[in-house]
Design a protein around this motif. Structure first.
Motif, mmCIF file in Angstrom:
data_model
loop_
_atom_site.group_PDB
_atom_site.id
_atom_site.type_symbol
_atom_site.label_atom_id
_atom_site.label_comp_id
_atom_site.label_asym_id
_atom_site.label_seq_id
_atom_site.Cartn_x
_atom_site.Cartn_y
_atom_site.Cartn_z
ATOM 1 N N UNK A 1 -1.729 -0.857 -3.847
ATOM 2 C CA UNK A 1 -3.042 -0.292 -3.519
ATOM 3 C C UNK A 1 -2.850 1.118 -2.960
ATOM 4 N N UNK A 2 -3.547 2.071 -3.534
ATOM 5 C CA UNK A 2 -3.391 3.470 -3.150
ATOM 6 C C UNK A 2 -4.067 3.788 -1.813
ATOM 7 N N UNK A 3 -3.385 4.600 -1.015
ATOM 8 C CA UNK A 3 -4.004 5.154 0.190
ATOM 9 C C UNK A 3 -4.311 6.640 -0.023
ATOM 10 N N UNK A 4 -4.339 7.044 -1.291
ATOM 11 C CA UNK A 4 -4.574 8.448 -1.651
ATOM 12 C C UNK A 4 -5.580 8.496 -2.808
ATOM 13 N N UNK A 5 -6.819 8.034 -2.525
ATOM 14 C CA UNK A 5 -7.773 7.869 -3.624
ATOM 15 C C UNK A 5 -8.128 9.178 -4.341
ATOM 16 N N UNK A 6 -8.013 10.321 -3.664
ATOM 17 C CA UNK A 6 -8.377 11.589 -4.309
ATOM 18 C C UNK A 6 -7.443 11.914 -5.472
ATOM 19 N N UNK A 7 -6.166 11.695 -5.301
ATOM 20 C CA UNK A 7 -5.211 12.031 -6.364
ATOM 21 C C UNK A 7 -4.869 10.834 -7.250
ATOM 22 N N UNK B 1 -10.326 -1.696 2.640
ATOM 23 C CA UNK B 1 -9.297 -2.669 2.241
ATOM 24 C C UNK B 1 -8.029 -2.484 3.083
ATOM 25 N N UNK B 2 -7.694 -1.231 3.393
ATOM 26 C CA UNK B 2 -6.501 -0.985 4.205
ATOM 27 C C UNK B 2 -6.673 -1.596 5.594
ATOM 28 N N UNK B 3 -7.851 -1.430 6.172
ATOM 29 C CA UNK B 3 -8.095 -1.994 7.501
ATOM 30 C C UNK B 3 -7.958 -3.515 7.449
ATOM 31 N N UNK B 4 -8.594 -4.135 6.448
ATOM 32 C CA UNK B 4 -8.557 -5.601 6.334
ATOM 33 C C UNK B 4 -7.136 -6.119 6.135
ATOM 34 N N UNK B 5 -6.305 -5.333 5.450
ATOM 35 C CA UNK B 5 -4.944 -5.783 5.127
ATOM 36 C C UNK B 5 -3.903 -5.258 6.123
ATOM 37 N N UNK B 6 -4.403 -4.684 7.237
ATOM 38 C CA UNK B 6 -3.499 -4.315 8.325
ATOM 39 C C UNK B 6 -2.660 -3.083 8.068
ATOM 40 N N UNK B 7 -3.130 -2.203 7.180
ATOM 41 C CA UNK B 7 -2.361 -1.006 6.835
ATOM 42 C C UNK B 7 -3.065 0.236 7.375
ATOM 43 N N UNK B 8 -2.419 0.943 8.312
ATOM 44 C CA UNK B 8 -2.999 2.208 8.757
ATOM 45 C C UNK B 8 -2.354 3.339 7.968
ATOM 46 N N UNK B 9 -3.129 4.391 7.736
ATOM 47 C CA UNK B 9 -2.612 5.535 6.985
ATOM 48 C C UNK B 9 -3.364 6.771 7.452
ATOM 49 N N UNK C 1 0.852 -1.197 0.000
ATOM 50 C CA UNK C 1 0.000 0.000 0.000
ATOM 51 C C UNK C 1 0.886 1.245 0.000
ATOM 52 N N UNK C 2 0.477 2.265 -0.760
ATOM 53 C CA UNK C 2 1.222 3.517 -0.781
ATOM 54 C C UNK C 2 0.495 4.531 -1.642
ATOM 55 N N UNK C 3 1.220 5.516 -2.153
ATOM 56 C CA UNK C 3 0.562 6.497 -3.019
ATOM 57 C C UNK C 3 1.559 7.083 -4.010
ATOM 58 N N UNK C 4 1.036 7.451 -5.164
ATOM 59 C CA UNK C 4 1.901 7.825 -6.288
ATOM 60 C C UNK C 4 2.700 9.098 -6.028
ATOM 61 N N UNK C 5 2.181 10.022 -5.199
ATOM 62 C CA UNK C 5 2.940 11.251 -4.947
ATOM 63 C C UNK C 5 3.884 11.115 -3.762
#
Ligand code: NI
Length: 202
Positions: free
Chosen positions: A105-111, A141-149, A66-70
């Motif tokens: 998987x993005x944690x920055x859905x707006x951008x 999905x982040x919660x289910x996959x153990x990723x906090x952001x 999980x992460x984000x493109x920017x």
């Protein structure tokens, strides 16, 4: 005379080592994440704008990050290690490596629109899939996959579209049924990634 240089001893050691390696290949023991409550169903949108679910990847191992493109530094470094590690595994054993589906998987859905993800994921591995969704879908999905952001506030008076997202930095391998297998040590470089994939992918 130094005992360690006697030919007989060297041969025995080589034999033992070969046996240990063979044993290691045959049975790495139970997966470290066996039984962990990580993963599960999702519906998201891929980098080509198609709706996909976890079942779209059935029968494949999934290497999920999980992460984000920017992301200025963390994500690109981690994704480079993951991509290079997978390429190393492909060079060693193309058939097994083909069973691994890398997923970002993005944690920055707006951008992170599908178009933004398309250019982004292509930089790291030709088969890397980028997934985004609504803020609710991503939170789930982040919660289910153990990723906090946490999406940070933009600098006051600055560009409202320039903000950071704090996120857990973890690459996890899931098996073809979607069950968690192991954390993939992307901090150990391409070799560390390749070795851990070789250990678990059948
Ligand atoms: Ni990042």
């Amino acid at each position: 005379m130094n005992e360690s240089v006697r030919p007989g001893r060297v041969a025995r050691l080589a034999l033992l080592l070969a046996f240990a390696l063979a044993a290691c290949r045959a049975d790495p023991g139970p997966p470290p994440l066996e039984g962990a409550t990580l993963g599960g169903a999702f519906t998201l949108t891929d980098q080509n704008g198609r709706r996909v679910t976890d079942r779209s990847f059935a029968g494949k191992y999934r290497l999920v990050y999980f992460g984000y493109a920017s992301c200025p530094d963390v994500c690109p470094v981690d994704l480079q290690m993951i991509g290079a590690g997978l390429r190393r595994f492909e060079a060693d054993d193309a058939a097994r490596a083909a069973r691994v589906q890398p997923i970002f998987i993005s944690v920055d859905p707006a951008r992170d629109t599908p178009a933004a993800l398309r250019t982004y994921v292509a930089q790291f591995h030709p088969r890397l899939v980028g997934l985004t969704g609504s803020p609710e879908e991503i939170a789930r999905v982040a919660r289910a996959y153990g990723i906090s952001y946490r999406i940070e506030e933009p600098v006051e008076g600055g560009d409202p579209n320039a903000y950071l997202v704090d996120h857990v930095r973890m690459a996890v391998l899931y098996d073809p049924d979607g069950k968690p297998v192991a954390i993939i040590p992307h901090d150990q470089g391409p070799q560390g990634v390749a070795e851990e994939l070789e250990r678990w992918v059948r």
